[in-house]
Scaffold this active site. Structure first.
Site, mmCIF file in Angstrom:
data_model
loop_
_atom_site.group_PDB
_atom_site.id
_atom_site.type_symbol
_atom_site.label_atom_id
_atom_site.label_comp_id
_atom_site.label_asym_id
_atom_site.label_seq_id
_atom_site.Cartn_x
_atom_site.Cartn_y
_atom_site.Cartn_z
ATOM 1 C CG HIS A 130 43.279 20.672 54.211
ATOM 2 N ND1 HIS A 130 44.349 21.234 54.895
ATOM 3 C CD2 HIS A 130 43.441 19.539 53.640
ATOM 4 C CE1 HIS A 130 45.525 20.356 54.453
ATOM 5 N NE2 HIS A 130 44.951 19.275 53.744
ATOM 6 C CD GLU A 200 44.161 15.236 54.947
ATOM 7 O OE1 GLU A 200 44.767 14.817 54.032
ATOM 8 O OE2 GLU A 200 44.061 16.526 54.977
HETATM 9 P P1 PGA Z 1 50.256 15.456 51.357
HETATM 10 O O1 PGA Z 1 48.857 16.201 51.794
HETATM 11 O O2 PGA Z 1 49.749 14.165 50.688
HETATM 12 O O3 PGA Z 1 51.092 16.223 50.555
HETATM 13 O O4 PGA Z 1 50.816 14.963 52.942
HETATM 14 C C1 PGA Z 1 47.989 15.729 52.056
HETATM 15 C C2 PGA Z 1 46.540 16.682 52.591
HETATM 16 O O5 PGA Z 1 47.007 17.840 52.855
HETATM 17 O O6 PGA Z 1 45.602 16.414 52.120
#
Ligand code: PGA
Length: 279
Positions: A130, A200
Site C-alpha cells: 500500500h 491506487e
Molecule cells: P480512501 O483510501 O478510499 O480513503 O481514499 C483508499 C486506500 O488507501 O486503499
C-alpha cells in the site's frame, strides 16, 4: 459480473466499533442480499481485530452450515472436514484480509505479524505494498516482492497495490511508473492461482479526488496487458481493482471498467460499504 469489494479500515476502530460495524453490515447485507451476495466481499481490519472478527463470522458460518444440513436433510456428522471448512470459511458473507504482513516467515521482528499467523486467524487475503506503507516505512519493490512470496507460501491471496504520484501523472509518466511497479513486484520465482492488483493513484487516496473513468480504464487495461504478456503462465487469474476516494457517489461509474474496488474511508460505515457493493 462478480466484483471484489475490499474494505480497508486502516488504523481505525477497536472492538466496540467493530461490533457495531458488523451488526450494521449484517442488517444492510440482508436487505441488499440479491445484489451484494454475488460479489466477493473482503474486510481488512487492523490486525488486532482479525481473530475476534473471524470468530464472529465463524458463528455466522456455522449457522449457515446448519441451514444447509437442514435443507439437505443431513446431520452435521455427515459432513466431511473439507465440506465444513468450505461452507464455514468460503460461504461467509465477507472474507477476511490483513493490511500487511512481514516478508520473513518468522524471526526477531518486534511488532510484526507473519503471513502464516494471518492465515491462522482466518485471513484469505493480504494487502501488500500500500502506498502508505511504501512512503511511511520506505517499502521498496524488492520488499514488496518478498512479501508477496511469503503470502503465497502461507496460502494467502496477495492484493498488490500500485499507483503513481501526482508529479508522475502530471508528467504523463503514470503508465511507465505503474507498469514498472507491477513488473518489479512480480519478479522472481512467484506464481499463484489468483492475484489481485489494486491501482491506487497516490493523489487520489484520501483526497476526495478520483481519476476520470477513462483514466482508470487506461491503467486497468495497461496492467492487464502486461500481466497477459509477461506473466500469464504464473498468474492465470488476475483481478485489477481501483482504489482512492471511492464512495457510493462514484462507485457505479468506476466498477464497469475494473474488477472491483479497494475502499478506505467510505468503508468505515457499513451502510455506505453495502451501498457501494450493491452493484
Ligand atoms: P480512501 O483510501 O478510499 O480513503 O481514499 C483508499 C486506500 O488507501 O486503499
Amino acid at each position: 459480473m462478480t466484483k471484489i469489494i475490499i474494505a480497508n479500515w486502516k488504523m481505525n476502530y477497536s472492538f466496540d466499533e467493530a461490533d457495531l460495524w458488523l451488526s450494521e453490515f449484517f442488517k444492510f447485507y440482508g436487505a441488499a442480499y440479491e445484489k451484494v451476495s454475488k460479489h466477493e466481499l473482503v474486510l481488512c481490519p487492523p490486525a488486532i481485530l482479525l481473530d475476534y472478527i473471524d470468530s464472529e463470522l465463524m458463528e455466522d458460518g456455522f449457522q449457515f452450515l446448519e441451514e444447509v444440513a437442514k435443507k439437505d436433510s443431513r446431520s452435521l456428522e455427515d459432513f466431511s472436514a473439507e465440506e465444513i471448512n468450505e461452507i464455514v470459511m468460503n460461504q461467509r458473507p465477507i472474507k477476511l484480509g490483513a493490511q500487511d504482513c512481514h516478508y520473513e516467515e518468522s524471526g526477531s521482528f518486534t511488532g510484526d505479524v507473519s503471513a502464516k499467523m494471518l492465515k491462522d486467524v482466518g485471513c484469505k487475503y493480504v494487502i501488500i505494498g500500500h502506498s502508505e506503507r511504501r512512503s511511511a516505512y520506505l517499502e521498496s519493490d524488492a520488499v514488496v516482492t518478498k512479501k508477496i512470496s511469503t503470502a503465497i507460501k502461507a496460502d494467502l491471496t496477495p492484493i498488490l497495490c500500485v499507483g503513481e504520484s501526482k508529479a508522475s501523472r502530471d508528467a504523463a509518466q503514470h503508465l511507465e511508473f505503474v507498469e514498472s511497479q507491477v513488473v518489479n513486484a512480480l519478479l522472481g520465482d512467484l506464481s499463484c492461482e489468483k492475484l489481485i492488483i489494486a491501482y491506487e493513484p497516490i493523489w487520489a487516496i484520501g483526497s476526495g479526488i478520483t481519476p476520470s473513468v477513462a483514466q482508470i480504464d487506461e491503467v486497468t487495461k495497461a496492467i492487464k496487458k502486461i500481466l497477459q504478456e509477461k506473466f500469464a503462465a504464473k498468474f492465470p487469474q488476475v483481478f485489477v481493482l481501483y482504489g482512492g476516494s471511492v464512495s457510493s457517489a462514484n462507485s457505479a461509474e468506476i466498477l464497469p471498467v475494473c474488477d472491483g474496488l479497494l475502499i478506505g474511508k467510505a468503508s468505515l460505515t457499513a451502510e455506505e460499504y453495502i451501498k457501494i457493493a450493491s452493484f
